[in-house]
Design a protein around this motif. Structure first.
Motif, PDB file in Angstrom:
ATOM      1  N   VAL A 120       5.360   1.484 -16.926  1.00  0.00           N
ATOM      2  CA  VAL A 120       4.053   0.970 -17.314  1.00  0.00           C
ATOM      3  C   VAL A 120       3.156   0.912 -16.079  1.00  0.00           C
ATOM      4  O   VAL A 120       3.471   0.213 -15.111  1.00  0.00           O
ATOM      5  CB  VAL A 120       4.165  -0.435 -17.944  1.00  0.00           C
ATOM      6  N   PHE A 121       2.038   1.636 -16.118  1.00  0.00           N
ATOM      7  CA  PHE A 121       1.115   1.669 -14.983  1.00  0.00           C
ATOM      8  C   PHE A 121      -0.307   1.507 -15.506  1.00  0.00           C
ATOM      9  O   PHE A 121      -0.747   2.257 -16.389  1.00  0.00           O
ATOM     10  CB  PHE A 121       1.259   2.976 -14.196  1.00  0.00           C
ATOM     11  N   MET A 122      -1.003   0.541 -14.958  1.00  0.00           N
ATOM     12  CA  MET A 122      -2.368   0.259 -15.372  1.00  0.00           C
ATOM     13  C   MET A 122      -3.333   0.757 -14.305  1.00  0.00           C
ATOM     14  O   MET A 122      -3.126   0.533 -13.114  1.00  0.00           O
ATOM     15  CB  MET A 122      -2.559  -1.249 -15.583  1.00  0.00           C
ATOM     16  N   GLY A 123      -4.387   1.437 -14.746  1.00  0.00           N
ATOM     17  CA  GLY A 123      -5.369   1.916 -13.792  1.00  0.00           C
ATOM     18  C   GLY A 123      -6.131   3.107 -14.328  1.00  0.00           C
ATOM     19  O   GLY A 123      -6.157   3.371 -15.535  1.00  0.00           O
ATOM     20  N   THR A 124      -6.733   3.856 -13.426  1.00  0.00           N
ATOM     21  CA  THR A 124      -7.547   5.011 -13.781  1.00  0.00           C
ATOM     22  C   THR A 124      -6.752   6.301 -13.579  1.00  0.00           C
ATOM     23  O   THR A 124      -6.239   6.540 -12.484  1.00  0.00           O
ATOM     24  CB  THR A 124      -8.806   5.057 -12.904  1.00  0.00           C
ATOM     25  N   PRO A 125      -6.644   7.138 -14.607  1.00  0.00           N
ATOM     26  CA  PRO A 125      -5.915   8.409 -14.440  1.00  0.00           C
ATOM     27  C   PRO A 125      -6.649   9.342 -13.471  1.00  0.00           C
ATOM     28  O   PRO A 125      -7.868   9.480 -13.536  1.00  0.00           O
ATOM     29  CB  PRO A 125      -5.886   8.995 -15.854  1.00  0.00           C
ATOM     30  N   LEU A 126      -5.891   9.953 -12.595  1.00  0.00           N
ATOM     31  CA  LEU A 126      -6.410  10.991 -11.703  1.00  0.00           C
ATOM     32  C   LEU A 126      -5.672  12.275 -12.062  1.00  0.00           C
ATOM     33  O   LEU A 126      -4.465  12.390 -11.816  1.00  0.00           O
ATOM     34  CB  LEU A 126      -6.172  10.619 -10.241  1.00  0.00           C
TER      35      LEU A 126
END
Length: 446
Positions: free
Chosen positions: A56-62
């Motif tokens: 589980v990773f929260m943030g902005t996709p690059l």
């Protein structure tokens, strides 16, 4: 602690290699040659009452794909991927490419208000040829990280020390991690270093991520923290390979930078541990780069440049890890000892003698390279290239299982123009990071 990003992070840190000391042999730690110890890295794990979620990773996709490379004037990626960048106004992202002048695919950084770097994370491409088993490929990748990446990353730093090398998994993909530490000269600032090679199962094209973290300013305080903590660690473990589109450009000499090329660009100088002479770019496993290497060696000898010629030969001499890329499972401990003894007696410290170890006659200016797989050598079919160009002793090694299955070996031949026979040197192979020479080891195996 308030963190911000300043123009300080736009410049590449000048690095050069000081010293690398391996504390332990990962193969020995795992209990058998050719296998790395496995360590689980618990990143992206969310727990709650009665549940556990992983990855589980929260943030902005690059997303680094065809559109990304076109936008930033980067060569096409053979293996596109994406990562998740944690949302933080104090993070700085810089894409690679001609527009920015950054040699990597991407760079992510954080720093303190006084412009001191906390963590700097970089991504570059990496090529690790497919091997007979996944375990063999992990060992080849570990050799690439240790012999190519680490010396260049720690360049210009003191007390550089390898701490650990092990296998892990990154979102279902095989990966190898190398941990190290180093100190900045003059200031005493100490850094953790972590290099991670992530490899998709069905492609030789992967991704190398590497970062340095300030021991005082980052949340990474111990070696064990390198398995669980840090901004960079979260980004790396969010890495996910994407399907290759039909319009993706095919591999070529103008393709994306290799890890070694990008690292040299990052450091601003060729590392001392990089034995590739200037002007030779070793395309992984391609016969034309081996041919060019020997043409360079012959030219250096003719110019009486023993230092360059010796450097080329020295770079071909394998250590135990590099030998694992060439030797099969039927190579017994006794055979290993004899082959290592064969290489140990070579004049590694005498430039004059080493330069002439692979010398041809002055008139033999034409270089030819002949390749055959272990299976082709074992078959040794009449009329085949293996039959025509390799000695029968090479066939015997392959049939006995001493040569690793699936590996392509090369004979390098020097000829006078117009001649049909000349001087041959034996059993060169691509070890995953550079060209290596097994040589006429049958002489000590009789």
């Amino acid at each position: 602690m308030k963190r911000t990003v300043t123009c300080f992070l736009l410049v590449c840190l000048p690095l050069s290699f000081s010293q690398v000391c391996s504390q332990s042999d990962p193969a020995a730690e795992a209990g058998r040659p050719g296998k790395l110890v496995f360590r689980e890295e618990t990143v992206g794990v969310v727990r709650g009452p009665g549940f556990k979620a992983e990855g589980v990773f929260m943030g902005t996709p690059l997303v680094l794909d065809e559109a990304y490379t076109a936008k930033h004037e980067l060569p096409a990626l053979q293996t596109p991927f994406k990562v998740v960048v944690p949302k933080d106004n104090n993070l700085y992202f810089l894409p690679g490419g001609k527009k920015s002048g950054v040699p990597e695919l991407a760079r992510l950084s954080i720093a303190t208000e006084d412009k001191t770097a906390v963590e700097i994370l970089r991504f570059v491409t990496m090529t690790v040829p497919l091997q007979r088993t996944p375990e063999d490929r992990l060992v080849v990748c570990a050799n690439l990280l240790r012999t190519k990446a680490l010396p260049q990353i720690t360049s210009n730093y003191e007390q550089a020390r390898q701490l650990d090398v092990y296998a892990t998994r990154v979102r279902g993909n095989d990966a190898v991690c190398l941990l190290a530490e180093m100190v900045k000269p003059g200031t005493g600032e100490a850094y953790w270093v972590k290099t991670v090679g992530v490899m998709p199962a069905n492609s030789e094209n992967g991704v190398m991520a590497f970062f340095m973290a300030d021991k005082q300013l980052s949340e990474i305080k111990t070696q064990a923290d390198l398995l669980t903590k840090g901004f960079s660690q979260k980004v790396i473990h969010s890495l996910e390979f994407l399907p290759v589109t039909a319009t993706a450009a095919p591999p070529s000499n103008g393709g994306s930078k290799s890890a070694s090329e990008a690292l040299r660009s990052w450091t601003g100088t060729a590392a001392q541990a990089d034995t590739t002479p200037k002007g030779i770019v070793p395309a992984p496993g391609r016969a034309n780069s081996l041919k060019a290497l020997f043409e360079k060696h012959h030219a250096a000898l003719m110019a009486q440049d023993e230092a360059t010629a010796a450097k080329i030969v020295r770079g071909l001499l394998p250590d135990e890890t590099r030998l694992r890329a060439a030797l099969g499972s039927d190579a017994t401990p006794e055979i290993w000892a004899k082959i290592q003894g064969f290489h140990a007696q070579l004049p590694k410290t005498d430039d004059a003698a080493l330069a002439k170890l692979l010398a041809a006659k002055p008139a033999q200016t034409l270089v030819k390279v002949h390749g055959a797989t272990s299976e082709e050598l074992a078959l040794y079919a009449e009329g085949s290239l293996a039959f025509a160009e390799f000695p029968g002793a090479a066939r015997d090694l392959a049939k006995a299982g001493i040569l690793k299955p699936g590996v392509t070996f090369f004979e390098v031949e020097f000829l006078e123009p117009g001649a049909e026979a000349g001087m041959k040197f034996h059993l060169f192979y691509w070890d995953g990071a550079s060209w290596s020479m097994l040589g006429p080891v049958w002489r000590v195996l009789k």
